[in-house]
Design an enzyme around this catalytic site. Structure first.
Site, short mmCIF file in Angstrom:
data_model
loop_
_atom_site.label_atom_id
_atom_site.label_comp_id
_atom_site.label_asym_id
_atom_site.label_seq_id
_atom_site.Cartn_x
_atom_site.Cartn_y
_atom_site.Cartn_z
N HIS A 37 1.11 11.38 -7.70
CA HIS A 37 0.93 12.32 -6.58
C HIS A 37 -0.24 13.26 -6.84
CE1 HIS A 37 5.44 11.55 -6.31
NE2 HIS A 37 5.04 11.24 -5.08
N LYS A 150 -0.25 2.04 -5.21
CA LYS A 150 1.09 1.65 -5.70
C LYS A 150 1.91 1.07 -4.55
CE LYS A 150 5.24 2.30 -7.76
NZ LYS A 150 6.03 3.17 -6.93
N VAL A 177 -1.47 5.06 -10.80
CA VAL A 177 -1.41 5.80 -12.06
C VAL A 177 -0.19 5.30 -12.85
CG1 VAL A 177 -1.18 8.08 -13.13
CG2 VAL A 177 -2.51 7.82 -11.02
N SER A 186 6.58 6.54 -10.76
CA SER A 186 7.37 6.55 -9.53
C SER A 186 8.42 7.64 -9.62
CB SER A 186 8.07 5.20 -9.34
OG SER A 186 9.10 5.31 -8.38
N ARG A 188 11.21 7.34 -8.64
CA ARG A 188 12.47 6.65 -8.93
C ARG A 188 12.62 6.28 -10.40
NH1 ARG A 188 11.60 4.66 -3.36
NH2 ARG A 188 13.42 5.28 -2.14
P1 AMP Z 1 6.09 9.07 -2.42
O1 AMP Z 1 6.36 10.51 -2.68
O2 AMP Z 1 6.74 8.15 -3.40
O3 AMP Z 1 6.29 8.68 -0.98
O4 AMP Z 1 4.54 8.87 -2.70
C1 AMP Z 1 3.59 9.66 -2.03
C2 AMP Z 1 2.23 9.05 -2.24
O5 AMP Z 1 1.95 8.96 -3.63
C3 AMP Z 1 2.17 7.62 -1.68
O6 AMP Z 1 0.92 7.42 -1.02
C4 AMP Z 1 2.29 6.79 -2.91
O7 AMP Z 1 1.66 5.53 -2.81
C5 AMP Z 1 1.57 7.65 -3.93
N1 AMP Z 1 1.99 7.27 -5.27
C6 AMP Z 1 3.26 7.15 -5.75
N2 AMP Z 1 3.25 6.71 -7.02
C7 AMP Z 1 1.94 6.53 -7.36
C8 AMP Z 1 1.28 6.08 -8.54
N3 AMP Z 1 1.94 5.72 -9.63
N4 AMP Z 1 -0.07 6.03 -8.53
C9 AMP Z 1 -0.76 6.38 -7.42
N5 AMP Z 1 -0.19 6.81 -6.29
C10 AMP Z 1 1.15 6.89 -6.25
#
Ligand code: AMP
Length: 280
Positions: A37, A150, A177, A186, A188
């Site tokens: 993020h 991701k 990342v 993640s 999760r």
């Molecule tokens: P989320 O909070 O999981 O919905 O993720 C928010 C944003 O962060 C989304 O655009 C995801 O693709 C990005 N994101 C989540 N994990 C990663 C990661 N490991 N590397 C790069 N971007 C990420």
């Protein structure tokens, strides 16, 4: 950094920034921030005068049997991290602010939402994503919005919405990342106990093995499948698809994505790797 709860407040803040000639970058998130993020926020910070991060665990993209109620939430920690990388506005609305009584519109993208995560998690998933992203674009009117590679299928769905609805925003996809052992970061990953955490490294190792197999002229999918099998992982899907259309492909003549989803311990994890097309 300001923490805003209402759409009206965000509209006003963005209007003021635009009146001052400022550009606006948006980073949509569901919180529980990690370096993935933060990399998106830093990239937005580099490119825009006003950086807006949305923090909203979007209920409509979860199926009834998924982890909406247990999804990690820690707004105070997230706010501190966002402020640390220079975010201007953290937009953290309640669900009723986004979906008030009478809300009746769904953005549905056909085709690319029906495979991979759309097939595994159900059609509601990308409907929920497309609808909330469209709303966020309406509220923030960003010059650019930042997403992680991701969630490769999500990037393609959002690009489709932007093209089809003529939304005036540039979509920037940022690299995945990873932890030092290769596991894609993640929110999760906190669900993983020590054993599952070790097992989870097989996802990225499988993607690496696929790239090695490809260089050697061996089968891409069998190489990846073997690494998963050795780690005791039965994937929900492991597929090679065209990087733009998500059509299934047999070989990598054009850029292709190798995408994997698997349940590891009590987490459902996804990862992917771009295989560059061999020039004809
Ligand atoms: P989320 O909070 O999981 O919905 O993720 C928010 C944003 O962060 C989304 O655009 C995801 O693709 C990005 N994101 C989540 N994990 C990663 C990661 N490991 N590397 C790069 N971007 C990420």
């Amino acid at each position: 950094m300001r923490i805003l709860r209402t759409i009206a407040e965000v509209l006003a803040a963005v209007r003021d920034a635009r009146a001052a000639g400022h550009t606006v970058g948006l980073v949509p998130t569901m919180g529980a921030f990690h370096e993935g993020h933060l990399s998106l926020m830093r990239e937005a910070r580099r490119n825009h005068d006003l950086v807006v991060v949305s923090l909203f665990v979007n209920p409509t993209q979860f199926a009834p049997n998924e982890d909406l109620s247990t999804y990690p939430r820690d707004e105070a920690r997230d706010a501190a991290l966002a402020e640390g990388v220079g975010v201007d506005i953290l937009f953290a609305p309640e669900p009723a602010e986004i979906y008030p009584d009478g809300f009746a519109t769904t953005i549905h993208v056909a085709g690319i939402t029906e495979v991979l995560d759309g097939a595994s998690r159900g059609a509601h998933h990308f409907d929920g994503v497309a609808t909330v992203v469209t709303k966020l674009f309406g509220i923030v009117r960003p010059d650019a919005a930042y997403f992680g590679q991701k969630d490769a299928q999500q990037v393609l769905v959002v690009r489709r919405v932007v093209r089809d609805l003529d939304l005036d925003a540039r979509i920037v996809a940022c690299p995945i990342v990873r932890e030092s052992d290769g596991l894609a970061m993640s929110s999760r990953n906190v669900y993983l106990d020590a054993e599952a955490r070790a097992q989870a490294t097989a996802l990225n190792r499988a993607l690496d093995a696929a790239e090695v197999a490809r260089a050697a002229g061996d089968g891409i999918l069998p190489a990846a499948r073997a690494v998963l099998a050795e780690a005791g992982i039965e994937p929900e899907y492991l597929e090679l698809r065209d990087a733009e259309t998500l059509d299934p492909v047999e070989s990598v003549d054009r850029d292709a994505l190798l995408l994997v989803a698997a349940r590891v311990g009590s987490a459902r994890l996804i990862d992917n790797h771009l295989l560059r097309g061999t020039p004809a």
